[in-house]
Write a protein that holds these residues in place. Structure first.
Motif, mmCIF file in Angstrom:
data_model
loop_
_atom_site.group_PDB
_atom_site.id
_atom_site.type_symbol
_atom_site.label_atom_id
_atom_site.label_comp_id
_atom_site.label_asym_id
_atom_site.label_seq_id
_atom_site.Cartn_x
_atom_site.Cartn_y
_atom_site.Cartn_z
ATOM 1 N N ARG A 143 -3.023 -5.623 3.207
ATOM 2 C CA ARG A 143 -3.091 -4.257 2.689
ATOM 3 C C ARG A 143 -3.470 -4.218 1.211
ATOM 4 O O ARG A 143 -3.512 -3.150 0.605
ATOM 5 N N ARG A 162 -8.590 0.869 3.174
ATOM 6 C CA ARG A 162 -7.784 0.169 4.172
ATOM 7 C C ARG A 162 -6.572 1.028 4.495
ATOM 8 O O ARG A 162 -6.061 1.750 3.634
ATOM 9 N N MET A 165 -2.395 1.452 2.477
ATOM 10 C CA MET A 165 -2.358 0.834 1.151
ATOM 11 C C MET A 165 -1.278 1.499 0.308
ATOM 12 O O MET A 165 -0.944 2.674 0.511
#
Length: 343
Positions: A143, A162, A165
């Motif tokens: 992450r 992503r 996060m």
């Protein structure tokens, strides 16, 4: 006085413009640390008004940038954004993230505000005095990655490319807050002032009758020890990043709270990094970056900067031996024994 601690020095100083200035000191807990403001003003009313406004600015930034308040703008953005979901943010958050991303690019990720998931694991590990679970650490590292923070400064949006996060601005936010508080004091006519966010220090004009503020650098080996090195500074900033108070020792290895984003591990070399820079946000974030880069790479990075007003001192302790490494610019401003009394 809005709950601030206030002390006034007994002395009255004459300013070059002809007014008599008195020294005032204020403090308030913000951003998880104690912020201290030292200023020189013509009277108590002016001092109180300026300090109150400065602390309000710090409080507003705390509400925006903290990762300890679930309703902060930072954490609301982290929850709302994701791949293909840019989120509009305010000027302050965009400004700090833009600076952070620039430093991440320049240091090849030694400074990385996407470190939040790993930092959270290490905070829990320090409380329990144990290492993070290796499988969980591997999972959380997926992450992390500054390159997945996508900023559109024209539209003032942030997209986290992503899923899930978590950003952590702990290595930059206090410096920015100190800068902003000093600016507020100037707007209230207070030019001779210092804002100290627990080692992240923004400096204005020096005290009356002085050429600079005297800043002490504490020795690395002695926690709470008296400073043995001093700097004389004005109209700039200085910040120190170290692990004297935040670390955990497991199986004979000492792990710092400062994390290498590439490995996900706390640094194992005890260090203290002091950076002098034109502004406190730069000093704060550079101190964190140099800690990760290490003495040689960190000093080389600072010396390669176009801004020759930035300087760094790195103190490390390994196998019981202390070592000092400093940039050429630091040598120019260093003062081993200052005759000027502390301010």
């Amino acid at each position: 006085m809005i709950g601030s601690d206030l002390t006034r020095s007994d002395s009255i100083c004459s300013d070059p413009i002809g007014s008599e200035l008195q020294r005032y000191e204020f403090s308030q807990p913000r951003m998880g640390v104690l912020f201290r403001i030292t200023l020189y003003a013509a009277g108590e009313a002016a001092a109180n008004e300026a300090a109150q406004a400065a602390f309000k600015r710090i409080a507003d930034l705390d509400a925006t940038l903290t990762n300890y308040n679930a309703e902060s703008e930072l954490l609301r953005m982290c929850r709302s954004s994701g791949p293909g979901r840019p989120i509009a943010v305010g000027n302050d958050l965009m400004h700090v993230l833009s600076h952070a991303q620039s430093l991440s690019r320049e240091t090849d990720g030694a400074f990385d505000v996407s470190i939040g998931p790993i930092a959270k694991l290490w905070r829990k590990a320090r409380r329990r005095k144990e290492l993070p679970d290796s499988e969980r650490l591997t999972l959380e590292r997926k992450r992390v990655g500054w390159q997945f923070i996508q900023l559109n400064e024209c539209r003032r949006t942030v997209e986290l490319a992503r899923s899930d996060m978590l950003l952590d601005l702990g290595g930059i936010a206090k410096g920015f807050a100190a800068d902003e508080a000093l600016n507020v004091l100037k707007q209230h006519g207070i030019a001779r002032a210092m804002v100290d966010g627990s080692g992240d220090i923004a400096l204005g004009e020096p005290p009356p009758g002085r050429t600079a503020w005297k800043i002490g650098i504490a020795p690395l080996a002695a926690v709470g020890g008296k400073p043995s090195r001093f700097l004389l500074l004005a109209n700039c900033a200085v910040a120190t990043s170290g692990d004297a108070f935040q670390h955990v020792e497991v199986d004979g290895t000492r792990y710092s709270h400062i994390i290498d984003p590439k490995t996900g591990l706390g640094l194992t070399t005890s260090s203290s990094v002091t950076v002098v820079a034109p502004d406190c946000m730069s000093a704060d974030s550079l101190a964190s970056a140099v800690s990760v880069l290490g003495p040689k790479r960190g000093v080389r990075f600072v010396e390669q900067q176009r801004d020759k007003k930035t300087a760094v001192l790195v103190m490390t302790v390994a196998t019981g031996k202390a070592k000092l490494v400093e940039s050429k610019t630091f040598g120019l401003i260093r003062q081993q024994r200052a005759n000027q009394p502390s301010d």
